[in-house]
Enzyme design. Structure first.
Site, mmCIF file in Angstrom:
data_model
loop_
_atom_site.group_PDB
_atom_site.id
_atom_site.type_symbol
_atom_site.label_atom_id
_atom_site.label_comp_id
_atom_site.label_asym_id
_atom_site.label_seq_id
_atom_site.Cartn_x
_atom_site.Cartn_y
_atom_site.Cartn_z
ATOM 1 N N VAL A 59 0.830 -1.203 0.000
ATOM 2 C CA VAL A 59 0.000 0.000 0.000
ATOM 3 C C VAL A 59 0.867 1.258 0.000
ATOM 4 O O VAL A 59 0.553 2.222 -0.701
ATOM 5 C CB VAL A 59 -0.947 0.021 1.215
ATOM 6 C CG1 VAL A 59 -1.691 1.356 1.301
ATOM 7 C CG2 VAL A 59 -1.939 -1.130 1.142
ATOM 8 N N GLU A 60 1.968 1.245 0.736
ATOM 9 C CA GLU A 60 2.744 2.461 0.918
ATOM 10 C C GLU A 60 3.594 2.803 -0.310
ATOM 11 O O GLU A 60 3.278 3.727 -1.049
ATOM 12 C CB GLU A 60 3.587 2.340 2.185
ATOM 13 C CG GLU A 60 2.702 2.265 3.427
ATOM 14 C CD GLU A 60 3.458 2.034 4.707
ATOM 15 O OE1 GLU A 60 4.712 2.125 4.714
ATOM 16 O OE2 GLU A 60 2.811 1.744 5.736
#
Length: 320
Positions: free
Chosen positions: A126-127
């Site tokens: 996600v990051e």
């Protein structure tokens, strides 16, 4: 309550009792920040450049500074940061300032070092959504990076060296010489009488049980909701609310988190892993209710916030 839960509660009670009774402790439980952590200047300079470099992310746009704004307390003013593909992260981004002094990294303490934290963020789906083969290749394509890495590292651009350079830079991101640091070092006029009164209240109420040491926190785990069920009251549970349990899978670690540092806390709203407290006043209310099981007067809360404002220091980004 589990054995560990009992130990958490006992620690709070013991510290609260000690600092309510001790009129003049011989040693303060909070220590001043060092003026420097003495890092290699050339490696830190590489890390400074990498910290701003979007090539660490899959999109080529998100860098470390996207979620850790050094001009705004080293944290993210959003409740959740936005990752490389536009999706929100699971927790609020903690400040990068003074992170080198934390005993673990991440809210749930899953990384033992800054290097391990950097590795996890780069690979997080996600990051940054990257893999190190791609990151290393992109960095090695840059002639300037090849030159500076070769000068500082015998084997040039590698995954390990990229992590080391970033971590070296982050170890320069300390904020010494706050007003409270000057007070601890012997200047009685560095903080006002009202702020001294706030510090006394901070100790008397028991806040000092978890927020002490050089980083005013960051050196222990604690259950969020020692004296009440914070999560039941807040509602809308998430996986991230499980805290340390996600690392250990031990029942007693549910809702246990690394105690955050209170250094520069006046600059790093919103607060807590879920970003639920929008102001410092609201965060203090939550701590009194769910961690201390106490009710503070408006005057006492205002005094504690006066003290917390003395913990803001000046970033020492150029001092190695």
């Amino acid at each position: 309550m589990s054995h560990r839960g009992t130990r958490y509660l006992a620690g709070v009670v013991m510290f609260a009792f000690a600092y309510s009774c001790a009129a003049a402790p011989l040693m303060e439980p909070i220590k001043p920040l060092p003026l420097s952590l003495q890092q290699d200047a050339a490696r830190a300079a590489i890390g400074r450049q990498l910290f701003q470099d979007g090539r660490l992310s899959a999109s080529g746009k998100e860098s470390c500074s996207s979620c850790h704004d050094l001009a705004k307390g080293g944290a993210d003013s959003r409740v959740y940061s936005i990752g490389f593909n536009g999706a929100p992260t699971a927790v609020n981004a903690p400040t990068v300032y003074n992170a080198a002094l934390n005993f673990k990294q991440f809210w749930n303490g899953r990384a033992d070092s800054l290097e391990a934290q950097i590795d996890a963020v780069v690979r997080n789906p996600v990051e940054m959504g990257s893999d190190w083969q791609d990151v290393t290749a992109k960095i090695a394509q840059d002639a300037n990076y090849r030159r500076v890495f070769s000068s500082s590292y015998g084997d040039g651009v590698t995954k390990v060296n990229i992590q080391n350079a970033l971590a070296t830079y982050e170890r320069t991101l300390i904020t010494p010489d706050s007003r409270f640091d000057r007070y601890l070092r012997g200047d009685p006029n560095a903080i006002s009488d009202a702020q001294k009164a706030g510090y006394l209240k901070f100790k008397q109420y028991g806040c000092i049980a978890c927020h002490q040491g050089v980083n005013v926190g960051g050196n222990m785990f604690q259950k969020f909701g020692v004296m009440g069920d914070y999560f039941a009251h807040r509602g809308n549970p998430t996986a991230a609310d499980m805290g340390r349990y996600l690392v250990t899978r031990e029942e007693e670690d549910k809702h246990v988190f690394k105690v955050p540092s209170l250094r520069n806390v006046a600059l790093t709203a919103p607060y807590f892993h879920d970003g639920s407290a929008k102001t410092l006043d609201a965060a203090v209310d939550v701590m009194f209710r769910y961690q201390l099981g106490r009710v503070a007067s408006r005057e006492d809360k205002a005094a504690i916030i006066e003290f917390l404002n003395t913990l803001t220091g000046e970033p020492q980004r150029t001092r190695q």
